[in-house]
Design a protein around this motif. Structure first.
Motif, PDB file in Angstrom:
ATOM      1  N   ASN A  55      -5.577   6.243   2.267  1.00  0.00           N
ATOM      2  CA  ASN A  55      -6.110   6.068   2.261  1.00  0.00           C
ATOM      3  C   ASN A  55      -7.771   5.004   1.451  1.00  0.00           C
ATOM      4  O   ASN A  55      -8.424   5.741   1.827  1.00  0.00           O
ATOM      5  CB  ASN A  55      -6.907   7.068   3.136  1.00  0.00           C
ATOM      6  N   LYS A  56      -7.814   4.365   0.639  1.00  0.00           N
ATOM      7  CA  LYS A  56      -8.916   4.045  -0.076  1.00  0.00           C
ATOM      8  C   LYS A  56      -8.493   2.907  -0.755  1.00  0.00           C
ATOM      9  O   LYS A  56      -7.370   2.242  -0.535  1.00  0.00           O
ATOM     10  CB  LYS A  56      -8.765   4.901  -1.205  1.00  0.00           C
ATOM     11  N   PRO A  57      -9.173   1.916  -0.786  1.00  0.00           N
ATOM     12  CA  PRO A  57      -8.893   0.400  -1.334  1.00  0.00           C
ATOM     13  C   PRO A  57      -7.682   0.392  -2.881  1.00  0.00           C
ATOM     14  O   PRO A  57      -8.143   1.386  -3.846  1.00  0.00           O
ATOM     15  CB  PRO A  57     -10.377   0.288  -2.275  1.00  0.00           C
ATOM     16  N   ILE A  58      -7.463  -0.347  -2.703  1.00  0.00           N
ATOM     17  CA  ILE A  58      -6.026  -0.146  -4.464  1.00  0.00           C
ATOM     18  C   ILE A  58      -6.207  -1.928  -4.990  1.00  0.00           C
ATOM     19  O   ILE A  58      -7.245  -2.679  -3.783  1.00  0.00           O
ATOM     20  CB  ILE A  58      -4.690  -0.331  -4.155  1.00  0.00           C
ATOM     21  N   TYR A  59      -5.807  -2.265  -5.952  1.00  0.00           N
ATOM     22  CA  TYR A  59      -6.620  -3.293  -6.262  1.00  0.00           C
ATOM     23  C   TYR A  59      -4.304  -4.008  -6.954  1.00  0.00           C
ATOM     24  O   TYR A  59      -4.359  -2.729  -8.030  1.00  0.00           O
ATOM     25  CB  TYR A  59      -7.367  -3.255  -7.706  1.00  0.00           C
ATOM     26  N   LEU A  60      -3.962  -4.686  -5.943  1.00  0.00           N
ATOM     27  CA  LEU A  60      -2.499  -4.953  -6.484  1.00  0.00           C
ATOM     28  C   LEU A  60      -2.357  -5.800  -7.914  1.00  0.00           C
ATOM     29  O   LEU A  60      -2.972  -6.535  -7.785  1.00  0.00           O
ATOM     30  CB  LEU A  60      -1.719  -5.180  -5.799  1.00  0.00           C
ATOM     31  N   VAL A  61      -1.154  -5.754  -8.940  1.00  0.00           N
ATOM     32  CA  VAL A  61      -1.445  -6.328  -9.521  1.00  0.00           C
ATOM     33  C   VAL A  61      -0.321  -6.765  -9.573  1.00  0.00           C
ATOM     34  O   VAL A  61       1.138  -5.982  -9.107  1.00  0.00           O
ATOM     35  CB  VAL A  61      -1.325  -5.976 -11.195  1.00  0.00           C
ATOM     36  N   ILE A 123       5.328  -5.800  -8.820  1.00  0.00           N
ATOM     37  CA  ILE A 123       3.697  -5.772  -8.598  1.00  0.00           C
ATOM     38  C   ILE A 123       4.326  -4.520  -8.116  1.00  0.00           C
ATOM     39  O   ILE A 123       4.493  -3.115  -7.926  1.00  0.00           O
ATOM     40  CB  ILE A 123       4.085  -5.994  -6.373  1.00  0.00           C
ATOM     41  N   TYR A 124       2.640  -4.018  -8.633  1.00  0.00           N
ATOM     42  CA  TYR A 124       1.865  -2.692  -8.978  1.00  0.00           C
ATOM     43  C   TYR A 124       0.386  -2.394  -8.301  1.00  0.00           C
ATOM     44  O   TYR A 124      -0.417  -3.529  -8.630  1.00  0.00           O
ATOM     45  CB  TYR A 124       2.784  -1.426  -9.769  1.00  0.00           C
ATOM     46  N   ASP A 125       0.441  -1.056  -8.446  1.00  0.00           N
ATOM     47  CA  ASP A 125      -1.482  -0.962  -8.246  1.00  0.00           C
ATOM     48  C   ASP A 125      -1.691  -0.784  -9.497  1.00  0.00           C
ATOM     49  O   ASP A 125      -1.184  -0.019 -10.264  1.00  0.00           O
ATOM     50  CB  ASP A 125      -1.214   0.906  -7.100  1.00  0.00           C
ATOM     51  N   LYS A 126      -2.559  -1.022  -9.714  1.00  0.00           N
ATOM     52  CA  LYS A 126      -3.603  -1.145 -10.917  1.00  0.00           C
ATOM     53  C   LYS A 126      -3.573   0.488 -11.304  1.00  0.00           C
ATOM     54  O   LYS A 126      -3.675   0.776 -12.847  1.00  0.00           O
ATOM     55  CB  LYS A 126      -4.786  -1.749 -10.794  1.00  0.00           C
ATOM     56  N   ALA A 127      -3.630   1.310 -10.529  1.00  0.00           N
ATOM     57  CA  ALA A 127      -4.054   2.868 -10.547  1.00  0.00           C
ATOM     58  C   ALA A 127      -3.355   2.856 -10.731  1.00  0.00           C
ATOM     59  O   ALA A 127      -3.259   5.249 -10.779  1.00  0.00           O
ATOM     60  CB  ALA A 127      -5.406   3.038  -9.609  1.00  0.00           C
ATOM     61  N   ASN A 128      -1.927   2.972 -10.805  1.00  0.00           N
ATOM     62  CA  ASN A 128      -0.786   3.929 -10.154  1.00  0.00           C
ATOM     63  C   ASN A 128       0.280   2.934 -10.289  1.00  0.00           C
ATOM     64  O   ASN A 128       1.258   2.228  -9.678  1.00  0.00           O
ATOM     65  CB  ASN A 128      -0.694   4.324  -8.371  1.00  0.00           C
TER      66      ASN A 128
END
Length: 142
Positions: A55-61, A123-128
């Motif tokens: 429910n919030k913006p994410i940054y994928l790496v 691929i993964y979420d920078k915060a996770n």
């Protein structure tokens, strides 16, 4: 009392670590694309989509895990927000807002060279970063 406190701390730690690894994105459709193209033609685009399910913006790496494309092939790839010549080692998406989709795509010009190749991206979420998916592109040039 000490045993009860120990189990409470253990349960709390487990719950906290479980909450941290909750997925923030999902692959839309299959995580593997299999493509065939004639050596005199080109693979204009093969795309795998991902979607922000948080429910919030994410940054994928993303990182290139492996690439067995023949060196004679002219290849490029695009990600949500940018394209690069060749298959780079890695990069990151532009911001994906809640419910927004992004993608990784490849393009292949076989240069009249038959063969097979596979490229895999992690691929993964920078915060996770503990939650990751592997996106695979398998290309056969006939």
């Amino acid at each position: 009392m000490k045993t009860t406190l120990f189990y409470f701390i253990l349960l709390f730690s487990f719950s906290f670590s479980f909450a941290q690894s909750k997925p923030t994105f999902t692959v839309v459709g299959n995580a593997t694309n299999k493509e065939s193209v004639l050596k005199t033609k080109r693979l204009d685009i093969s795309k795998i989509k991902v979607e922000n399910i948080s429910n919030k913006p994410i940054y994928l790496v993303w990182e290139t895990v492996s690439n067995t494309f023949p060196k004679e092939w002219d290849c490029s790839m695009c990600q949500h927000g940018a394209c690069q010549i060749g298959i780079p080692k890695g990069s990151s998406f532009n911001k994906l807002n809640a419910d927004q989709q992004g993608f990784i795509a490849i393009h292949v010009i076989p240069e009249n060279k038959k063969g097979n190749g596979i490229v895999k991206f992690k691929i993964y979420d920078k915060a996770n970063p503990e939650y990751a998916k592997i996106l695979t592109f398998e290309v056969e040039v006939l």
